[in-house]
Design an enzyme around this catalytic site. Structure first.
Site, mmCIF file in Angstrom:
data_model
loop_
_atom_site.group_PDB
_atom_site.id
_atom_site.type_symbol
_atom_site.label_atom_id
_atom_site.label_comp_id
_atom_site.label_asym_id
_atom_site.label_seq_id
_atom_site.Cartn_x
_atom_site.Cartn_y
_atom_site.Cartn_z
ATOM 1 N N SER A 141 14.295 13.114 18.126
ATOM 2 C CA SER A 141 14.461 12.024 19.088
ATOM 3 C C SER A 141 15.617 12.279 20.032
ATOM 4 C CB SER A 141 14.776 10.720 18.353
ATOM 5 O OG SER A 141 13.647 10.230 17.734
ATOM 6 N N HIS A 162 7.250 14.404 20.907
ATOM 7 C CA HIS A 162 8.005 13.226 20.468
ATOM 8 C C HIS A 162 7.079 12.028 20.300
ATOM 9 C CE1 HIS A 162 11.143 9.935 21.092
ATOM 10 N NE2 HIS A 162 11.323 10.441 19.903
ATOM 11 N N GLU A 174 5.389 11.969 24.020
ATOM 12 C CA GLU A 174 6.142 12.706 25.038
ATOM 13 C C GLU A 174 6.059 14.196 24.696
ATOM 14 O OE1 GLU A 174 9.600 9.594 26.478
ATOM 15 O OE2 GLU A 174 9.993 10.696 24.631
ATOM 16 N N ASN A 212 13.744 7.142 25.348
ATOM 17 C CA ASN A 212 15.067 6.866 24.781
ATOM 18 C C ASN A 212 16.197 7.006 25.799
ATOM 19 O OD1 ASN A 212 14.161 6.081 22.326
ATOM 20 N ND2 ASN A 212 14.339 8.100 21.375
#
Ligand code: NAD
Length: 308
Positions: A141, A162, A174, A212
């Protein structure tokens, strides 16, 4: 019907010489979800774990989740539901031997704990054991994909995949490419993501990728607002739910994902990019973590869940 469609989609895929055998390194929260969706799409999946207890844990998580999916797909047909579960689980095997886990692998997805040294150790060993054709990907992450892949020879066959928690429910994937990831590898990862039912977006190897990178600083700023006394936790959350249309407020979301996870990610980014003010860890959040207030999982974070 949906399962059939997925299987057909995957078979078509195999004939293109694409991904058929997937190795899942780590069968925890994320690894078990990724293994499940790959097996549902017709891939043969081998989960590599550190011991039998961890493999049993992965099996339990997958069993419970598949039960829910089967009920949704075949609510009026228990036989079809059972067949779906049996067929999917028959495509998943667990092993504890690293070399065996990649014997015939087309794609390795790594989802062990967020620790660079551990990921380096594993990828170094995998690089020596896996066939040349095998593509490698990390589900990290917050760490750099290129840095994780720096220990392997096959840098052109290394990228990021991801996923989001819970993997069987969240539709986004992702797909991350480093400057060394080849176009062919990238396209194969994109096609694989699609074949397992995800909507894929591409992002460079930048901290936090897309989601994120935007979400973590936003959550931190909400914590800073509370720290400054600008507004109460309840009002910050209500404001973002009713004013921005978010399903959860930022402080509720931090409690849900874990305050410790947020601090861990911010501290990692801050160490690497000390001049970026967006990555500066929030003192209040650190204080709560030090007090054991990690969010929902510990019963208390910004809010108190013990009385619920
Ligand atoms: P987790 O702790 O639930 O699972 C990690 C698993 O890795 C454990 O089962 C552990 O036994 C196993 N493991 C440790 N060392 C191993 C080894 N040498 N070989 C094989 N298995 C090994 O962690 P998680 O939440 O599933 O996160 C895994 C990765 O996914 C991390 O990199 C994390 O950043 C990333 N990620 C997590 C989330 C999330 O919401 N939890 C979301 C996206 C990405």
């Amino acid at each position: 019907m949906a399962t059939r469609a997925l299987l057909i989609q995957s078979r078509r895929h195999f004939s293109n010489g694409a991904i058929q055998n997937v190795t899942m390194v780590g069968g925890g929260l994320m690894g078990s979800g990724i293994a499940q969706v790959a097996a549902q799409a017709g891939n043969n999946v081998t989960i590599l774990e550190v011991g039998q207890e961890q493999l049993k844990n992965a099996q339990n998580i997958i069993g419970q989740s598949l039960g829910r999916v089967a009920k949704r797909l075949h609510k009026d047909d228990p036989n079809a539901a059972n067949k779906f579960i049996e067929e999917t689980t028959s495509r998943i095997q667990g092993v504890t031997d690293l070399a065996r886990s990649v014997e015939n692998s087309d794609l390795v997805v790594e989802a062990v704990v967020e620790n660079m040294e551990l990921k380096h150790k594993i990828f170094k060993e995998l690089d020596e054991a896996a066939p040349q054709k095998t593509l490698f990907a990390s589900n990290t992450s917050s760490l750099s994909i290129a840095e994780i892949g720096s220990v392997v020879q096959r840098k052109d066959r290394f990228g990021g995949l991801h996923f989001f928690n819970p993997v069987p429910v969240m539709r986004l994937l992702e797909v991350i490419r480093t400057p060394d990831t080849s176009e062919q590898t990238h396209q194969t990862l994109m096609r694989w993501g699609k074949s397992i039912g995800k909507t894929c977006v591409t992002c460079k190897d930048t901290p936090g990728f897309i989601v994120n990178r935007l979400l973590v600083p936003y959550l931190a700023e909400a914590a800073r607002m509370l720290e400054r006394g600008d507004a109460t936790a309840e009002d910050i959350d209500t404001a973002m739910k009713l004013g921005a249309g978010h399903p959860m407020g930022p402080l509720e979301l931090l409690d849900y994902t874990g305050l410790d996870t947020g601090v861990f990610i911010m501290e990692g980014w801050h160490r690497k990019y000390p001049d970026n003010p967006l990555f500066k860890p929030v003192e209040l959040q650190k204080k709560l973590v030090a007090q054991g207030r990690l969010g929902r999982k510990s019963g208390r974070g910004f809010y108190d869940y013990r009385k619920l």
